[in-house]
Scaffold this motif. Structure first.
Motif, PDB file in Angstrom:
ATOM      1  N   GLU A  22       0.832  -1.210   0.000  1.00  0.00           N
ATOM      2  CA  GLU A  22       0.000   0.000   0.000  1.00  0.00           C
ATOM      3  C   GLU A  22       0.866   1.259   0.000  1.00  0.00           C
TER       4      GLU A  22
ATOM      5  N   ALA B 272       1.877   5.620  -2.895  1.00  0.00           N
ATOM      6  CA  ALA B 272       2.237   7.045  -2.845  1.00  0.00           C
ATOM      7  C   ALA B 272       2.498   7.536  -4.268  1.00  0.00           C
TER       8      ALA B 272
ATOM      9  N   VAL C  22       1.302   7.850  -7.798  1.00  0.00           N
ATOM     10  CA  VAL C  22      -0.030   7.810  -8.425  1.00  0.00           C
ATOM     11  C   VAL C  22      -0.070   6.839  -9.603  1.00  0.00           C
TER      12      VAL C  22
ATOM     13  N   THR D  97      -6.175   2.941  -0.720  1.00  0.00           N
ATOM     14  CA  THR D  97      -5.167   3.076   0.343  1.00  0.00           C
ATOM     15  C   THR D  97      -5.461   4.376   1.091  1.00  0.00           C
TER      16      THR D  97
ATOM     17  N   HIS E 214      -3.995   7.036   0.597  1.00  0.00           N
ATOM     18  CA  HIS E 214      -3.755   8.163  -0.311  1.00  0.00           C
ATOM     19  C   HIS E 214      -5.046   8.515  -1.067  1.00  0.00           C
TER      20      HIS E 214
ATOM     21  N   HIS F 104      -5.454  10.033  -3.785  1.00  0.00           N
ATOM     22  CA  HIS F 104      -5.389   9.802  -5.243  1.00  0.00           C
ATOM     23  C   HIS F 104      -5.627   8.338  -5.604  1.00  0.00           C
ATOM     24  N   SER F 105      -5.520   7.426  -4.624  1.00  0.00           N
ATOM     25  CA  SER F 105      -5.805   6.017  -4.943  1.00  0.00           C
ATOM     26  C   SER F 105      -7.304   5.821  -5.198  1.00  0.00           C
TER      27      SER F 105
ATOM     28  N   LYS G 287     -11.228   5.985   0.659  1.00  0.00           N
ATOM     29  CA  LYS G 287      -9.862   6.167   1.141  1.00  0.00           C
ATOM     30  C   LYS G 287      -9.737   5.572   2.540  1.00  0.00           C
TER      31      LYS G 287
ATOM     32  N   ASN H  80       4.488   6.125   7.010  1.00  0.00           N
ATOM     33  CA  ASN H  80       4.212   6.570   5.632  1.00  0.00           C
ATOM     34  C   ASN H  80       2.804   6.191   5.148  1.00  0.00           C
ATOM     35  N   LEU H  81       2.025   5.530   6.011  1.00  0.00           N
ATOM     36  CA  LEU H  81       0.631   5.206   5.641  1.00  0.00           C
ATOM     37  C   LEU H  81      -0.362   5.847   6.601  1.00  0.00           C
TER      38      LEU H  81
ATOM     39  N   ASP I  17      -2.630   8.805   8.280  1.00  0.00           N
ATOM     40  CA  ASP I  17      -3.207  10.152   8.154  1.00  0.00           C
ATOM     41  C   ASP I  17      -3.403  10.700   9.559  1.00  0.00           C
TER      42      ASP I  17
ATOM     43  N   ASP J 114      -9.841  14.820   3.668  1.00  0.00           N
ATOM     44  CA  ASP J 114      -9.660  14.119   2.380  1.00  0.00           C
ATOM     45  C   ASP J 114     -10.924  13.345   1.997  1.00  0.00           C
TER      46      ASP J 114
END
Ligand code: GUN
Ligand code: ZN
Length: 450
Positions: free
Chosen positions: A113, A117, A119, A146, A148, A150-151, A170, A180-181, A183, A191
């Motif tokens: 996942e 990051a 796209v 994920t 993100h 944009h996923s 999301k 890094n995953l 929020d 979002d």
């Protein structure tokens, strides 16, 4: 409207659909089967389903002349399969050797996942998964993206390019996951709201608020998710519940004041119509009753549960409470996109619970059962007039073993059961969305040589 100005599609084949759950005794009023049957589709919607002789007699000559005919005599025509739970970013980690849920998440899933990051990784995966779903006869799914934003864009762009009815969201996770995953409660809420503005109700798409599971969200994040869920009609919500003993113990330690894992979600307003929980294996009778009474649905994920050694969902006990239950692959813990293979696993799991799932009830689960679990049955799930014409055409005899077995069956129930145990994606002859063909088998079917 002038009917001759519409686009008409006719499908001839062995048409089967469900109007209710056949239940443990295969209630005959629950399905309709037309051995020489037809679908009459007008502007992408079912106009009529019935015997070919009746429908062809009712067709005005102008429409008969203008209609596109798909002749699938000898093949089974079913509503498109509905996969009630899958993770599109995990397609690349299907079949990763490992231990149980929590290690599997850390070892394979989170690294996969994190690659989203980028796209382009999301866009490539979305195109692949949409393509493979259609090749497996699945026309609707409830999908985790994920963390993100944009996923979600990538998945909805790929789904809308094919005019699919899809749910996606999301992932919300603001603790107990890699940095890094992660929020935050505020950024996840912001979002999600932006994605809802962009996608919810666009064409056939709907947004599903997606807290990963209680262990990876703070109370603040769950609180905001509940408020968001209540803020607009027709929003959906998806998460995981009671999959694995270590996961359950962890949630208990994180929320000691709550009666049960389900009670954590209920406390934050995350249950009710259009809320859907994957797994729901290790529940007591009070939890099952609470799911059913609140209209919260369960996604039965047998191949995933066998693969991760999670346990055996009790379909019979769950359905007996009136709970809405759909079938799901749970890719990438599930071992593929085929709901036919998943039905085979559902049967094995039901045997472990000493309540074997019949072929009829299995195909209900994969079609109308899923539509009801997703609260989308006013649009999809059967061939009632007015429904969107998503359907799959299956070859009963796609392999030598199926062909041989079918020679020795006497009834529809027997044939469906054999298909559920022996069938897989080789059986999918064609998949149609709103009447239009979006997948066609290119290999020839099995030709008996004996
Ligand atoms: N629980 C929390 N996240 C996941 C996931 O990605 N897959 C499964 N099977 N269970 C989960
Ligand atoms: Zn899952």
């Amino acid at each position: 409207m002038n009917p001759s100005a519409s686009t008409h599609v006719l499908v001839r084949g062995q048409v089967l659909h469900f109007v209710a759950d056949p239940g443990p005794a295969d209630a005959p009023a629950a399905w309709q089967y037309f051995d020489d049957g037809a679908l009459w589709i007008s502007d992408g919607h079912i106009h009529a389903a019935g015997p070919w002789s009746d429908i062809s007699a009712a067709l005005p000559p102008g429409i008969r002349h203008a209609a596109t005919l798909h002749d699938h005599r000898g093949h089974l025509v079913l509503p498109g399969f509905i996969d009630c739970h899958l993770h599109y970013p995990q397609a690349g980690v299907i079949a990763s050797f490992g231990r149980q849920l929590l290690d599997w998440l850390n070892d394979y899933t989170f690294p996969a996942e994190a690659r989203f990051a980028d796209v382009r990784e999301a866009e490539r995966s979305a195109a692949f998964v949409v393509d493979r779903l259609l090749a497996h006869g699945t026309t609707t799914a409830s999908v985790f993206a994920t963390v993100h934003a944009h996923s979600v864009d990538a998945f909805f762009n790929a789904a809308s390019a094919k005019n699919l009815r899809m749910l996606c969201g999301k992932v919300l996770m603001d603790r107990n996951c890699p940095e890094n995953l992660r929020d935050t409660a505020t950024s996840g809420d912001r979002d999600s709201r932006a994605l809802i503005e962009r996608w919810h109700g666009q064409g056939r798409l709907r947004y599903s608020i997606t807290p990963r599971f209680a262990a990876s969200s703070t109370p603040q994040q769950l609180q905001l998710a509940g408020e968001l869920f209540a803020s607009r009609p027709n929003l959906h919500l998806q998460s995981h519940l009671a999959e694995n003993p270590a996961e359950i113990a962890w949630v208990k330690a994180l929320f000691p004041e709550r009666r049960s894992y389900l009670d954590v979600y209920a406390h934050y307003g995350l249950t009710g119509p259009r809320a859907l929980y994957a797994h729901c294996i290790h529940l007591d009778a009070a939890d099952r009753q609470a799911l059913a009474a609140s209209g919260t649905a369960a996604a039965f994920c047998p191949s995933s549960n066998l693969f991760l050694g999670s346990g055996f969902f009790d379909h019979a006990a769950s359905a007996a409470t009136g709970m809405r239950v759909g079938l799901a692959t749970d890719v990438g813990a599930g071992t593929g996109f085929s709901l036919l293979r998943t039905l085979g696993d559902a049967y094995s799991v039901s045997q472990a619970r000493a309540a074997p799932l019949s072929g009829l009830r299995g195909f209900y689960l994969a079609t109308l059962g899923g539509a009801r679990a997703l609260y989308l049955d006013e649009f999809i799930g059967n061939f009632t007039p007015g429904r969107e014409a998503d359907f799959v055409v299956l070859d009963w005899a796609a392999t030598p073993e199926l062909a041989w077995r079918m020679e020795h069956t006497q009834s529809l129930a027997e044939r469906l059961f054999a298909l559920m145990i022996l069938g897989d994606e080789r059986c999918v002859v064609a998949t149609h969305v709103m009447g239009e063909r979006v997948f066609q088998r290119t290999r020839p079917g099995y030709q008996p040589g004996h």
